[in-house]
Design a protein around this motif. Sequence first.
Motif, mmCIF file in Angstrom:
data_model
loop_
_atom_site.group_PDB
_atom_site.id
_atom_site.type_symbol
_atom_site.label_atom_id
_atom_site.label_comp_id
_atom_site.label_asym_id
_atom_site.label_seq_id
_atom_site.Cartn_x
_atom_site.Cartn_y
_atom_site.Cartn_z
ATOM 1 N N GLU A 544 -15.615 -4.996 -3.595
ATOM 2 C CA GLU A 544 -13.905 -4.951 -3.707
ATOM 3 C C GLU A 544 -13.420 -4.676 -2.422
ATOM 4 O O GLU A 544 -12.447 -5.125 -2.418
ATOM 5 C CB GLU A 544 -14.013 -3.458 -4.504
ATOM 6 C CG GLU A 544 -14.402 -3.507 -5.884
ATOM 7 C CD GLU A 544 -15.918 -3.058 -5.922
ATOM 8 O OE1 GLU A 544 -16.658 -3.188 -5.148
ATOM 9 O OE2 GLU A 544 -16.287 -2.173 -7.081
ATOM 10 N N LEU A 545 -14.132 -4.143 -1.534
ATOM 11 C CA LEU A 545 -13.647 -4.215 -0.111
ATOM 12 C C LEU A 545 -13.532 -5.734 0.433
ATOM 13 O O LEU A 545 -12.302 -5.838 1.269
ATOM 14 C CB LEU A 545 -14.454 -3.510 0.864
ATOM 15 C CG LEU A 545 -14.224 -1.933 0.506
ATOM 16 C CD1 LEU A 545 -15.149 -1.146 1.460
ATOM 17 C CD2 LEU A 545 -12.934 -1.541 0.869
ATOM 18 N N ALA A 546 -14.393 -6.446 0.296
ATOM 19 C CA ALA A 546 -14.387 -7.859 0.578
ATOM 20 C C ALA A 546 -13.377 -8.503 0.253
ATOM 21 O O ALA A 546 -12.790 -9.616 0.659
ATOM 22 C CB ALA A 546 -15.803 -8.387 0.606
ATOM 23 N N GLU A 547 -12.791 -8.161 -1.136
ATOM 24 C CA GLU A 547 -11.812 -8.866 -1.886
ATOM 25 C C GLU A 547 -10.423 -8.365 -1.763
ATOM 26 O O GLU A 547 -9.540 -8.745 -2.237
ATOM 27 C CB GLU A 547 -12.281 -9.142 -3.327
ATOM 28 C CG GLU A 547 -13.543 -9.731 -3.570
ATOM 29 C CD GLU A 547 -13.785 -9.546 -5.074
ATOM 30 O OE1 GLU A 547 -13.237 -8.819 -5.810
ATOM 31 O OE2 GLU A 547 -14.731 -10.319 -5.483
ATOM 32 N N SER A 548 -10.214 -7.083 -0.887
ATOM 33 C CA SER A 548 -9.359 -6.692 -0.699
ATOM 34 C C SER A 548 -8.067 -7.432 0.033
ATOM 35 O O SER A 548 -8.543 -7.905 1.136
ATOM 36 C CB SER A 548 -9.357 -5.131 0.057
ATOM 37 O OG SER A 548 -8.232 -4.746 0.603
#
Length: 572
Positions: A544-548
């Motif tokens: 999720e952080l990488a897709e933020s």
Amino acid sequence: MAILFNQTRDLPQYGHKQWQSYFGRAFDVYTKLWKFQQQHRELLDGAYGLKRWQIGEIASKIGQLYYHYYLRTSETNYLNESFAFYSAIRMRAYYSKANKEERPDLMVKKLRYYARFVIVCLLLKKMKLVRDLIRELAKLIDDYTGIYQPADALEWSMVLQEIKAFMDADSAVQVVEHDSSPVVLTHRLGPATCPPTERSLSGASPLHLAEILIVGNCADQVKFSELTLDMFRMLQTLELEPQELGAAGVGAGLGLGLRLGGGASSVAGSVSCEASPVSRRPQQQQPMENGSRRDNPHKYLLYKPGTAQMTMFLASSFKELPADGVLLLYISADGERCQPSPNGGDQGYEDGGVVTNSRRETAETETASGRLRKPPLAGLKSPHCIYPGDIYPYTRKPLFLVIDSDNSFAFHNFPNLFGQPLVCLMSPEEAPANFADQRQRGSLFTLFLHSPLTAFCAVCNVSTAVVMDWDRAQLILDKFLLEAGRQLARFRQIDVAYLQFYRDDFLRLLLLRYLFCSTTLRLHRAFRGPSFYPACRPPLPEQELAESAPLQKLLLDLALVFDTRALFGLGD
């Protein structure tokens, strides 16, 4: 006196108390000796033939005492004390006539002094001086071998090669001024490198990092003395920047007892205007009342330990842990894979672990009884390995694990048996071919935890950066870490262990740099698949952080600084 000095060197490294009285007596004796030779220099020189190398020997011993005291207390300010004495030896040329003597052992003393001085300068990041010392050491080794034809000539040549290889590997990225002069970077914890605590992540009972065990056991990784490059990087990451010391003298900030100023007399050829180094008995540094400065966590450094030695130091760290303390175990080691037992029942041991000595030593080594130890039979486990199950007993207290190995997968299912705060950060198991070949120059995962911007440049094949670009990139990285902390705070399912560890400056920095590493590798085109990414337990919302969008934008800005945008699979 020599016996007293040797006792401080030979005392067990583990434990906090039993060695202090020996060090206290050694400091007292050498303090009196140093003061005596200062006050009676003319008499000793004229009537008793005091030689300059003998004064150098006293100063060298005091420098060694301070260095070993640093290793036992983890207080970086004692490195400054050690540096003061080593520097005085060089400036006053106490060993200048060692090669004129007929005794080769005096030349060996000088060579050993240089090797020790290099270590201290490396730890204090005095890189220009390190390069000067290496050139001088090379010439001294040539003189030594040419004059005395010694049996240990090859050993000293290897020491010189080790230092040069270590320096070369540690310079993963060169930061330079516009005139190409190098810029020295420091990576210890300071006000500029400590991200603030998110309020929503600070509600749980706070813990502080108190004990650290740093283990290095990579067979082919560059090393100097008994420090692999990974160990060298991690020990700096987990230390505070030494306090700047004023004109009152090296160590004045520690509030130590006796100051030995320069006496009126001096031996011939010494520079009378130089301030004499100060020999004082150390005392443990106390935190400031307002809490603005904390103590360094106590740490042990283990280079290629055996299983028994590592278990003993781990147990000592566990025993010394205070009620609100955290034990950090960092292992950089080659992996040891094994097959599960056919009848099962080997939970915590089924996937292997990390070796506790070099692979070259595990096949067949001679036991104490004189017989050869054979490799383990099929289905049996190697005794020269640390398995996840070996660490289970130490999860009775708060534990923070960092595993950097090609078999980090063995720790993926590390259970929390006792309900204490427990976090495990694990390195990727694989790397693209061009990076895998570089492991002897230090692990990429450890480099991300030590200097994330250097690691970012490494995965982008950037070997040189202008300081103006570096400063711009550092500002972007700071924003990334701040934003990652904010997003982590909004994750409702975060394990309470992260909340408790997040209050500690060192652990917070490791966690945020871990997230930067994870995001960078997930978005880098060359790293594809779970085995190329780091992992953690309990899990964090890494995908999720990488897709933020905000974090992707910051990573894109960072790539644009170094003109490496094409390496990342990001949106426009």
